[in-house]
Design an enzyme around this catalytic site. Structure first.
Site, PDB file in Angstrom:
ATOM      1  CD  GLU A  30      -2.754  -1.579   2.267  1.00 42.64           C
ATOM      2  OE1 GLU A  30      -2.450  -1.075   3.482  1.00 42.64           O
ATOM      3  OE2 GLU A  30      -3.686  -2.188   2.191  1.00 42.64           O
ATOM      4  CD  GLU A  85      -4.122  -7.991   2.071  1.00 44.82           C
ATOM      5  OE1 GLU A  85      -5.629  -7.531   2.266  1.00 44.82           O
ATOM      6  OE2 GLU A  85      -3.108  -7.609   2.102  1.00 44.82           O
TER       7      GLU A  85
HETATM    8  O1  G3I Z   1      -7.800  -8.043  20.079  1.00 46.17           O
HETATM    9  C1  G3I Z   1      -6.356  -6.241  19.743  1.00 46.17           C
HETATM   10  C2  G3I Z   1      -7.400  -6.009  20.981  1.00 46.17           C
HETATM   11  O2  G3I Z   1      -6.914  -6.593  22.275  1.00 46.17           O
HETATM   12  C3  G3I Z   1      -7.135  -4.554  21.687  1.00 46.17           C
HETATM   13  O3  G3I Z   1      -7.681  -4.058  22.143  1.00 46.17           O
HETATM   14  C4  G3I Z   1      -6.932  -3.357  19.915  1.00 46.17           C
HETATM   15  C5  G3I Z   1      -6.849  -1.839  20.429  1.00 46.17           C
HETATM   16  O4  G3I Z   1      -5.967  -2.174  19.528  1.00 46.17           O
HETATM   17  O5  G3I Z   1      -6.653  -3.851  19.192  1.00 46.17           O
HETATM   18  C6  G3I Z   1      -7.024  -5.772  18.664  1.00 46.17           C
HETATM   19  O6  G3I Z   1      -5.930  -6.225  17.954  1.00 46.17           O
HETATM   20  C7  G3I Z   1      -6.205  -5.630  16.656  1.00 46.17           C
HETATM   21  C8  G3I Z   1      -6.557  -6.963  15.850  1.00 46.17           C
HETATM   22  O7  G3I Z   1      -6.799  -6.750  14.445  1.00 46.17           O
HETATM   23  C9  G3I Z   1      -7.253  -8.112  15.784  1.00 46.17           C
HETATM   24  O8  G3I Z   1      -8.503  -6.741  16.072  1.00 46.17           O
HETATM   25  C10 G3I Z   1      -5.654  -4.793  16.233  1.00 46.17           C
HETATM   26  O9  G3I Z   1      -5.037  -3.290  17.192  1.00 46.17           O
HETATM   27  C11 G3I Z   1      -5.568  -4.428  14.501  1.00 46.17           C
HETATM   28  O10 G3I Z   1      -4.786  -3.443  13.918  1.00 46.17           O
HETATM   29  C12 G3I Z   1      -5.764  -5.616  13.639  1.00 46.17           C
HETATM   30  O11 G3I Z   1      -6.480  -5.401  11.581  1.00 46.17           O
HETATM   31  C13 G3I Z   1      -5.439  -6.270  11.351  1.00 46.17           C
HETATM   32  C14 G3I Z   1      -5.447  -5.127   9.991  1.00 46.17           C
HETATM   33  O12 G3I Z   1      -4.594  -5.885   9.080  1.00 46.17           O
HETATM   34  C15 G3I Z   1      -3.494  -4.414  11.249  1.00 46.17           C
HETATM   35  O13 G3I Z   1      -3.110  -4.706  11.081  1.00 46.17           O
HETATM   36  C16 G3I Z   1      -6.728  -6.913  10.756  1.00 46.17           C
HETATM   37  O14 G3I Z   1      -7.277  -7.692  11.532  1.00 46.17           O
HETATM   38  C17 G3I Z   1      -5.664  -7.490   9.201  1.00 46.17           C
HETATM   39  O15 G3I Z   1      -7.435  -8.351   9.215  1.00 46.17           O
HETATM   40  C18 G3I Z   1      -6.112  -6.724   8.589  1.00 46.17           C
HETATM   41  O16 G3I Z   1      -5.284  -6.728   7.330  1.00 46.17           O
HETATM   42  C19 G3I Z   1      -4.909  -5.825   5.830  1.00 46.17           C
HETATM   43  C20 G3I Z   1      -3.898  -6.266   5.333  1.00 46.17           C
HETATM   44  O17 G3I Z   1      -2.983  -6.486   5.985  1.00 46.17           O
HETATM   45  C21 G3I Z   1      -3.462  -5.417   4.755  1.00 46.17           C
HETATM   46  N1  G3I Z   1      -4.870  -4.786   3.554  1.00 46.17           N
HETATM   47  C22 G3I Z   1      -6.271  -4.692   4.186  1.00 46.17           C
HETATM   48  C23 G3I Z   1      -6.658  -5.458   5.195  1.00 46.17           C
HETATM   49  C24 G3I Z   1      -7.627  -5.560   5.558  1.00 46.17           C
HETATM   50  O18 G3I Z   1      -7.532  -3.964   6.586  1.00 46.17           O
END
Ligand code: G3I
Length: 387
Positions: free
Chosen positions: A178, A296
């Site tokens: 990205e 994805e």
């Molecule tokens: O589980 C914790 C929770 O305990 C905490 O309180 C909270 C507060 O920050 O965070 C939670 O973790 C989050 C996790 O998802 C589970 O929900 C992370 O912050 C959050 O950053 C994470 O998001 C992921 C996101 O990328 C950012 O890395 C998504 O699961 C994941 O599916 C998503 O994937 C992205 C690809 O990497 C790139 N393309 C888009 C795709 C979808 O957004």
């Protein structure tokens, strides 16, 4: 015989690199299948339909789910020919059961990533790495530490340490994710997103990342990955143009970029899909000498009717329409969904439905049963031309 005909690198790219190292389970299964036309849908996992045409199918996985849910883990092994960690190879995804990869400037924690790598090895599956250089999921310490003097060293050290640890096991790496702005019509003329890497290294951070990745893991397919490339809209037109320009620039500079990853986070209720436009874009990418991976894929059903039958049919239709179009381009070598089952998808958390019903965007349902979307995928693989 296979080893003689193909290089180790091309075996890895076909998803068979694990053969030499981990046993012959992949080839054994695909060899049983002489022609996809003779297959009964349902008999094999998605990976088998895909592999019969030289396409790799796989899914994003989370370490905590694979570890805690053996029934799910078995379905992953049955359906997938490659795995990509959804969280554990990012710099910093904070989750109680999944420690961040980069807890501190001089520390790496490979607990989650190693667990998935071992799972993949045990099942004879290659891995995809996601992602080495991104603007998102960066640790808080980075913003406090990074400056123009140390930025390149921080990036290079990260790539060498992380890509180096899994060198030889990786089918491919999303080296840069990205890098183009959400709306490239605003901001810089080259469309690049404002990120710490751009700010402190400059626009050449992209090619530098690819060079270091190639030196560190010469067998892996090196991918530039981005979203917003799917629809016939002004924004997606601009994104396709900017991505193409970036890829052209990388190729002209001799950067070792091998493929475009297009994320394909699709919407069940959008009618702006234009098969001709997508195929033209893919052809333009292929003309640069690049492969294409769908990296994805999922179909967001939050705006579709509550009725499960209708919802599943529409989601299946979107899978079928997109994959049939995409697989008509021979440069498309892989399809990865951003989860396997509705049980574990980011969309239930990030895009819940207003009616409170569970989302149903993936090929398997919450009970790990195959849905119409699974059938669409199997059919699209079975009717694709061989590559
Ligand atoms: O589980 C914790 C929770 O305990 C905490 O309180 C909270 C507060 O920050 O965070 C939670 O973790 C989050 C996790 O998802 C589970 O929900 C992370 O912050 C959050 O950053 C994470 O998001 C992921 C996101 O990328 C950012 O890395 C998504 O699961 C994941 O599916 C998503 O994937 C992205 C690809 O990497 C790139 N393309 C888009 C795709 C979808 O957004």
């Amino acid at each position: 015989m296979v080893e003689g005909k193909f290089s180790r690198r091309s075996l890895l790219w076909l998803g068979m690199g694990a053969l030499g190292t981990f046993g012959a389970c992949q080839l054994g299964r695909s060899q049983e299948v002489s022609s996809p036309l003779t297959m009964q849908l349902g008999e094999h996992g998605l990976k088998t339909y895909a592999q019969a045409q030289g396409v790799l199918y796989g899914s994003a996985v989370r370490f905590k789910d694979l570890k805690a849910d053996p029934e799910y883990a078995a379905r992953v092994a049955q359906e997938c020919g490659v795995l990509v960690p959804e969280w554990t190879l990012k710099w910093h995804v904070s989750h109680p059961e999944s420690p961040p990869l980069r807890p501190a400037p001089d520390q790496f924690d490979f607990t989650g990533a190693d667990w998935i790598a071992n799972f993949a090895r045990t099942h004879g599956l290659p891995l995809r790495g996601h992602t080495l250089v991104w603007y998102n999921s960066l640790p808080p310490w980075l913003a406090e530490t990074i400056n123009a003097e140390n930025a390149e060293a921080i990036m290079v050290n990260h790539i060498q340490t992380v890509a180096g640890r899994y060198a030889g096991q990786m089918h491919s790496w999303d080296v840069v994710n990205e890098a183009i702005a959400h709306d490239p019509t605003r901001g810089r003329s080259d469309g690049l997103r404002e990120t710490p890497w751009l700010e402190f290294i400059g626009p050449d951070y992209v090619e530098r990342a690819f060079e270091v990745a190639a030196q560190t893991d010469p067998d892996a397919l090196l991918v530039y990955n981005d979203y917003g490339l799917d629809y016939d809209t002004r924004e997606n037109d601009a994104k396709r143009t900017a991505v193409l320009k970036l890829l052209e620039r990388l190729k002209n500079k001799g950067a070792p970029v091998h493929a475009l990853g297009t994320q394909a986070h699709l919407w069940g209720d959008r009618d702006q899909f234009n098969a001709r436009k997508l195929q033209t874009f893919f052809r333009n990418v292929a003309d640069l000498g690049l492969k294409i991976m769908i990296t994805e894929m999922d179909v967001n059903d939050k705006n579709l009717p509550s009725d499960i039958g209708k919802r599943d049919q529409q989601v299946a239709h979107v899978y079928q329409e997109y994959l049939t179009t995409a697989l008509a381009e021979p440069a498309v070598i892989a399809v990865i969904t951003w989860a396997l089952s509705d049980r574990y998808t980011w969309l239930s958390e990030f895009h819940p439905r207003a009616d409170g019903l569970p989302v149903r965007p993936m090929p398997l349902d919450n009970n790990l049963e195959r849905k119409p979307a699974w059938e669409s995928m199997a059919q699209a693989f079975a009717s694709a031309t061989s590559r």
